[in-house]
Design a protein around this motif. Sequence first.
Motif, mmCIF file in Angstrom:
data_model
loop_
_atom_site.group_PDB
_atom_site.id
_atom_site.type_symbol
_atom_site.label_atom_id
_atom_site.label_comp_id
_atom_site.label_asym_id
_atom_site.label_seq_id
_atom_site.Cartn_x
_atom_site.Cartn_y
_atom_site.Cartn_z
ATOM 1 N N LEU A 1 129.931 102.366 31.031
ATOM 2 C CA LEU A 1 128.617 101.806 31.380
ATOM 3 C C LEU A 1 128.603 101.376 32.844
ATOM 4 O O LEU A 1 127.659 101.649 33.587
ATOM 5 C CB LEU A 1 128.296 100.606 30.477
ATOM 6 C CG LEU A 1 128.065 100.913 28.992
ATOM 7 C CD1 LEU A 1 127.896 99.619 28.205
ATOM 8 C CD2 LEU A 1 126.848 101.820 28.787
ATOM 9 N N PHE A 2 129.680 100.726 33.257
ATOM 10 C CA PHE A 2 129.768 100.264 34.643
ATOM 11 C C PHE A 2 129.731 101.444 35.620
ATOM 12 O O PHE A 2 128.987 101.432 36.611
ATOM 13 C CB PHE A 2 131.048 99.446 34.839
ATOM 14 C CG PHE A 2 131.195 98.935 36.233
ATOM 15 C CD1 PHE A 2 130.539 97.774 36.628
ATOM 16 C CD2 PHE A 2 131.959 99.624 37.170
ATOM 17 C CE1 PHE A 2 130.656 97.309 37.929
ATOM 18 C CE2 PHE A 2 132.071 99.166 38.469
ATOM 19 C CZ PHE A 2 131.425 98.002 38.854
ATOM 20 N N ALA B 1 128.575 104.451 35.124
ATOM 21 C CA ALA B 1 127.289 105.153 35.066
ATOM 22 C C ALA B 1 126.281 104.466 35.971
ATOM 23 O O ALA B 1 125.599 105.096 36.776
ATOM 24 C CB ALA B 1 126.777 105.192 33.629
ATOM 25 N N LYS B 2 126.226 103.159 35.843
ATOM 26 C CA LYS B 2 125.259 102.374 36.606
ATOM 27 C C LYS B 2 125.592 102.418 38.097
ATOM 28 O O LYS B 2 124.728 102.704 38.920
ATOM 29 C CB LYS B 2 125.266 100.929 36.098
ATOM 30 C CG LYS B 2 124.017 100.182 36.476
ATOM 31 C CD LYS B 2 123.784 98.972 35.590
ATOM 32 C CE LYS B 2 122.396 98.402 35.871
ATOM 33 N NZ LYS B 2 122.053 97.303 34.969
ATOM 34 N N SER B 3 126.853 102.146 38.420
ATOM 35 C CA SER B 3 127.210 102.061 39.839
ATOM 36 C C SER B 3 127.257 103.437 40.495
ATOM 37 O O SER B 3 126.954 103.569 41.672
ATOM 38 C CB SER B 3 128.534 101.318 40.015
ATOM 39 O OG SER B 3 129.553 101.973 39.302
ATOM 40 N N ASN C 1 125.462 106.062 39.401
ATOM 41 C CA ASN C 1 124.203 106.755 39.097
ATOM 42 C C ASN C 1 124.431 108.117 38.427
ATOM 43 O O ASN C 1 123.845 109.129 38.807
ATOM 44 C CB ASN C 1 123.358 106.898 40.367
ATOM 45 C CG ASN C 1 121.901 107.168 40.044
ATOM 46 O OD1 ASN C 1 121.376 106.650 39.052
ATOM 47 N ND2 ASN C 1 121.250 107.996 40.854
ATOM 48 N N ASP D 1 121.673 107.471 29.970
ATOM 49 C CA ASP D 1 121.343 107.655 31.376
ATOM 50 C C ASP D 1 121.775 106.446 32.212
ATOM 51 O O ASP D 1 122.153 105.418 31.668
ATOM 52 C CB ASP D 1 119.881 108.083 31.567
ATOM 53 C CG ASP D 1 118.899 106.947 31.467
ATOM 54 O OD1 ASP D 1 117.717 107.252 31.248
ATOM 55 O OD2 ASP D 1 119.287 105.771 31.632
ATOM 56 N N PRO D 2 121.787 106.590 33.532
ATOM 57 C CA PRO D 2 122.345 105.541 34.379
ATOM 58 C C PRO D 2 121.628 104.192 34.264
ATOM 59 O O PRO D 2 122.169 103.169 34.663
ATOM 60 C CB PRO D 2 122.198 106.105 35.797
ATOM 61 C CG PRO D 2 122.109 107.575 35.613
ATOM 62 C CD PRO D 2 121.395 107.774 34.322
ATOM 63 N N SER D 3 120.413 104.195 33.684
ATOM 64 C CA SER D 3 119.753 102.911 33.437
ATOM 65 C C SER D 3 120.313 102.284 32.156
ATOM 66 O O SER D 3 119.847 101.249 31.701
ATOM 67 C CB SER D 3 118.240 103.121 33.295
ATOM 68 O OG SER D 3 117.971 103.855 32.115
ATOM 69 N N LEU D 4 121.316 102.940 31.575
ATOM 70 C CA LEU D 4 122.021 102.496 30.367
ATOM 71 C C LEU D 4 121.160 102.583 29.105
ATOM 72 O O LEU D 4 121.345 101.829 28.153
ATOM 73 C CB LEU D 4 122.621 101.092 30.548
ATOM 74 C CG LEU D 4 123.513 100.927 31.789
ATOM 75 C CD1 LEU D 4 124.260 99.601 31.747
ATOM 76 C CD2 LEU D 4 124.489 102.081 31.955
ATOM 77 N N THR D 5 120.224 103.533 29.105
ATOM 78 C CA THR D 5 119.431 103.819 27.912
ATOM 79 C C THR D 5 120.065 104.990 27.175
ATOM 80 O O THR D 5 120.324 106.037 27.786
ATOM 81 C CB THR D 5 117.997 104.230 28.320
ATOM 82 O OG1 THR D 5 117.487 103.250 29.224
ATOM 83 C CG2 THR D 5 117.099 104.350 27.100
#
Lengths: 173, 173
Positions: free
Chosen positions: A60-61, A63-65, A67, A130-134
């Motif tokens: 998760l980390f 993906a977000k960081s 993108n 997705d990178p917004s964590l959805t």
Amino acid sequence: MEKNYISMFLLLVAVAYTLAKDFGAKDKKDTNEYKPKLPQTLSRGWGDQLIWTQTYEEALFRAKSGNKPILIIHHLEDCPHSQALKKVFAAHKEIQKLAEKFVLINLVYETTDKHLSPDGQYVPRIMFIDPSLTVRADITGRYSNRLYAYEPSDISLLYANMEKALKLLKTEL
Amino acid sequence: MEKNYISMFLLLVAVAYTLAKDFGAKDKKDTNEYKPKLPQTLSRGWGDQLIWTQTYEEALFRAKSGNKPILIIHHLEDCPHSQALKKVFAAHKEIQKLAEKFVLINLVYETTDKHLSPDGQYVPRIMFIDPSLTVRADITGRYSNRLYAYEPSDISLLYANMEKALKLLKTEL
């Protein structure tokens, strides 16, 4: 006829999963019997040349960081359907190439995140986040009561879904 | 004199950790630069012939169901102190043998469990958790403000602590 085939496949998946769970329980009762192939790899055979994350939190980390979308595979070492899918996944050059664009994680142990099992905790089960964590619950395979299951013969659909996960991301940004 | 030595060591650990964190942040910004040695192993060099669990949740489950204590190592690939400790840990035959009696996990990414960082999130940091899932905060190394840090020269103390984690467990049962 095709419907029967699908039903049989799903029955087999269910049986295999139950068996695999039983084996799992046995391992856990007598831990001395639990002997994986050593050294164990993070890829577990899904692509030794790819970078895999160890934990879901780490995925998760990243993906977000970074993108990047997450490709998450739930599977079991004792499940023949997981093994069969793994074999084609690892051998498919285009999939292995495309996989580099994802944050990759494969798990043999379920997380506590209920979003990862919208229609149950069966294996094999492949989902995208997705990178917004959805969790991209809209990207599914072809079995209506096991939405995120793939058979080896579904490998092209899986490839198309990987492209979808990457393309929609770009459109949304 | 010895106190100075310890202070210097702790300062070095702090500096190394800060540097390692910076490297980490860099990796995360530009994920293309992140290139671990492939294929990655679950052991990450702490004992290729041992069985390692992938996730913390899995370790907790195996500890409870298998009635084994957990040995958990927090470390970083870019931290020279982690690397140095890993080298002696992996080469120490008695430790490798004794490690078989534990549920083993090594993490380069912190969990959300605050009990695993009673005095901070430094590395290397080695802790024990008993099968009742209580963090054994009483089993410590020799540095008063980094209770769970070990230097390569502390390897015998680490071995003794591993025996302690196993012995107390038996007494308590």
